[in-house]
Structure formats: structure tokens, C-alpha cells
Design an enzyme around this catalytic site. Structure first.
Site, mmCIF file in Angstrom:
data_model
loop_
_atom_site.group_PDB
_atom_site.id
_atom_site.type_symbol
_atom_site.label_atom_id
_atom_site.label_comp_id
_atom_site.label_asym_id
_atom_site.label_seq_id
_atom_site.Cartn_x
_atom_site.Cartn_y
_atom_site.Cartn_z
ATOM 1 N N GLU A 102 39.856 53.058 37.778
ATOM 2 C CA GLU A 102 38.827 51.839 37.242
ATOM 3 C C GLU A 102 38.027 52.809 36.020
ATOM 4 O O GLU A 102 37.436 53.631 36.277
ATOM 5 C CB GLU A 102 37.659 51.470 38.322
ATOM 6 C CG GLU A 102 37.078 50.268 38.195
ATOM 7 C CD GLU A 102 36.384 49.572 38.956
ATOM 8 O OE1 GLU A 102 36.692 49.785 40.087
ATOM 9 O OE2 GLU A 102 35.587 48.931 38.995
ATOM 10 N N ASP A 151 40.039 46.721 51.394
ATOM 11 C CA ASP A 151 38.938 47.402 50.964
ATOM 12 C C ASP A 151 38.560 48.180 52.583
ATOM 13 O O ASP A 151 37.975 46.939 53.033
ATOM 14 C CB ASP A 151 37.229 46.921 50.197
ATOM 15 C CG ASP A 151 38.047 47.777 48.763
ATOM 16 O OD1 ASP A 151 39.243 48.505 48.439
ATOM 17 O OD2 ASP A 151 37.324 47.150 47.587
HETATM 18 O O1 KIV Z 1 36.241 45.553 45.177
HETATM 19 C C1 KIV Z 1 37.128 44.970 44.260
HETATM 20 O O2 KIV Z 1 37.460 44.393 44.050
HETATM 21 C C2 KIV Z 1 38.153 46.496 43.789
HETATM 22 C C3 KIV Z 1 38.582 45.861 42.116
HETATM 23 C C4 KIV Z 1 37.933 46.528 41.958
HETATM 24 C C5 KIV Z 1 39.733 47.182 42.108
HETATM 25 O O3 KIV Z 1 38.024 47.542 44.416
#
Ligand code: KIV
Length: 290
Positions: free
Chosen positions: A205, A106
Site C-alpha cells: 500500500e 483484517d
Molecule cells: O483495511 C483495508 O481496507 C485495507 C486495504 C486498504 C488494503 O487494508
């Protein structure tokens, strides 16, 4: 595509040494959906540590180093103060601990929204310092230009639409999205925009089910659902949620274990044995050699 491999028990706690094995690639994940249809859903879980990655790798097509680690690992109130350094440290650990799943990291809040150039600098650093194969970022139409910029320069992007936790202050909370017609249309348009921009997959989501179903049917790229629909092309959950590490269980989470209880019980037994001098026993101590 999934779950034909066994857990690698040969790796040691101190020095994980993954077996050489071909990782799933971004094209393999994207092409898992053929002519708009996915036969077997893709499996994705979050992972934040090397050992967790070792245990999950055999069962998952993708491991997501989610910025949810802010709450899960660091006890932060939201994902907003997660840093590049946190994502890079945990991303590198997960890459070291896995050898089959595609690892996606991310992009933290504030590291990509200002411009495509800012996003490229952050994403290329994440990829270079972790060894991950792709990044994930939140946002739909507003991020389309950035997704095209990154994808055109060798950075595969997984998009994330619907309930986007980094926008919690705009959304006013973590409730499901898409209940009004306006919001419904916006989320569908977001999905189309990120697919057109070159995202190889998109997380949907916390959206009402008809949105997830329509998005899955209309997009050529895999739609990975969380709090969305069983009809999505794949599913993701936060691993600690599905293991039952937390008391609060959102509606969309299924608990497959109650690890909080297991950990608490083990700690209570250990504490009682230490206090009673019942641990360590001779089996757990070293004696001089005769
Ligand atoms: O940060 C995370 O764990 C996510 C998932 C929930 C898709 O973005």
C-alpha cells in the site's frame, strides 16, 4: 480467474441464501502467480456487509473485510480503535453474502502484535466465528515470526507492507512510503521477509511505483497493490472510495461512480414527496380485501 459469473439476484434481502458453488481457495490465489508471473491480475475489493458482498462477489477473486471499516462504517478517526467484535460481525456477514470469492478478514490493531501465540488466539477466533479462509495483518520483518507461526498451524496469512495504517502514529501520516533509499530498502526487505515466512500474498500500500514493480518481480507470491502500480499481480480498493461515497479522494483512488450524489438526490426527492404527501401513493399502501 475473474468475472465470468453473473450477479445472483435470487437472494433475498432478509435471508441471503448463497448458491452452492466452489469458493476460490488460498492455494488457487497463491498459484495464480506461476514462476513469478501473473497473466491476469487478481481483483480484490473491500466488503463490510452481506448485501455489499452479494453485489461484489461475482466480480472479485477476493473480498477483504478491511479494518478500514472503522472509518468507512463507524466514522472513527483511524483504524486503531477497531475491535475484534467489529471484525467478526462484519466478517461473518460478508461470508454469508458471498459464495465465490476468497474472504479475508483484517486482524485489528492490538490483536496480534504481542506474540505469535496472541496472534494465533485472535486469528483462530476470527476464522471460527466468521468462516473466512484467511486473515490479513500489517507489518513486514517484525511480523515474520508470527506469519510463520500462523501459516504452520493452518492459518493462511495475507501480509500488508508499505503504508500500514495501524502504524500511523509511527509513520506520522498516510503519505506514500519509500521515497528515501533507506525506506525503499526496508520495504523491499519487508516483502521478502513475509514471503519467506509463508504469507500466501502481500498487500503493498502507498509505495512509490519502483518498489511495487521490484517487489512484484522478485516475490513468488502475488503482490496486491493499492496506490502502488498497475504492474502488481492484483489490485485492491476500498469499495466506498471507488463508488464515490466520500468527497475526499486520495490520488490512488479512481471513482467509478458518484454514489454520494445518487444517495443525496434520492433522499432529497423522498423528503420532498413525504412533506408534500405525494408518498406513499395508493400503489404503496394496503387496502382491506372485499
Ligand atoms: O483495511 C483495508 O481496507 C485495507 C486495504 C486498504 C488494503 O487494508
Amino acid at each position: 480467474m475473474s468475472t465470468t459469473f453473473q450477479l445472483d439476484t435470487a437472494t433475498s434481502r432478509a435471508t441471503p441464501t448463497p448458491q452452492p458453488r466452489k469458493r476460490l481457495t488460498v492455494p488457487a490465489i497463491r498459484d495464480h502467480k506461476q514462476a513469478g508471473v501473473t497473466k491476469e491480475p487478481l481483483v480484490m475489493l473491500t466488503a463490510y456487509t452481506a448485501r455489499q458482498a452479494q453485489l461484489l462477489d461475482a466480480h472479485c477473486d477476493m473480498l477483504l473485510v478491511g479494518d478500514s471499516l472503522g472509518q468507512v462504517i463507524y466514522g472513527l478517526p483511524s483504524t486503531l480503535s477497531v475491535t475484534m467484535e467489529m471484525m467478526i460481525a462484519h466478517g461473518a456477514a460478508v461470508v454469508r453474502g458471498s459464495y465465490r470469492a476468497l474472504v479475508i478478514v483484517d486482524m485489528p490493531f492490538g490483536s496480534y502484535e504481542a506474540s505469535p501465540e496472541q496472534a494465533f488466539a485472535s486469528a483462530s477466533r476470527i476464522m471460527a466465528e466468521t468462516g473466512c479462509a484467511a486473515v490479513k495483518l500489517e507489518g513486514g520483518q517484525a511480523m515474520a515470526e508470527t506469519i510463520a507461526f500462523l501459516s504452520g498451524r493452518g492459518i493462511p496469512v495475507m501480509a500488508h507492507v508499505g503504508l500500514t495504517p495501524q502504524a500511523v502514529n509511527m509513520l506520522g501520516g498516510y503519505g506514500a512510503r519509500g521515497r528515501s533509499q533507506r525506506e525503499h530498502e526496508k520495504i523491499i526487505a519487508d516483502g521478502q521477509a513475509v514471503a519467506n515466512a509463508g504469507a500466501f500474498a502481500v498487500v503493498a500500500e502507498g509505495v512509490v511505483e519502483p518498489i511495487a514493480v521490484a517487489m512484484t518481480a522478485s516475490l513468488e507470491i502475488p503482490v496486491i497493490g493499492i496506490g502502488a502500480s498497475a504492474q502488481c499481480d492484483g489490485q485492491v480498493l476500498v469499495t466506498e472510495d471507488m463508488l464515490g461515497m466520500f468527497e475526499r479522494v486520495p490520488r490512488f483512488v479512481k471513482r467509478y461512480e458518484n454514489l454520494a450524489q445518487v444517495v443525496s438526490d434520492a433522499a432529497a426527492t423522498y423528503a420532498a414527496e413525504v412533506r408534500a404527501r405525494a408518498f406513499p401513493t395508493p400503489d404503496h399502501t394496503y387496502q382491506p380485501k372485499d
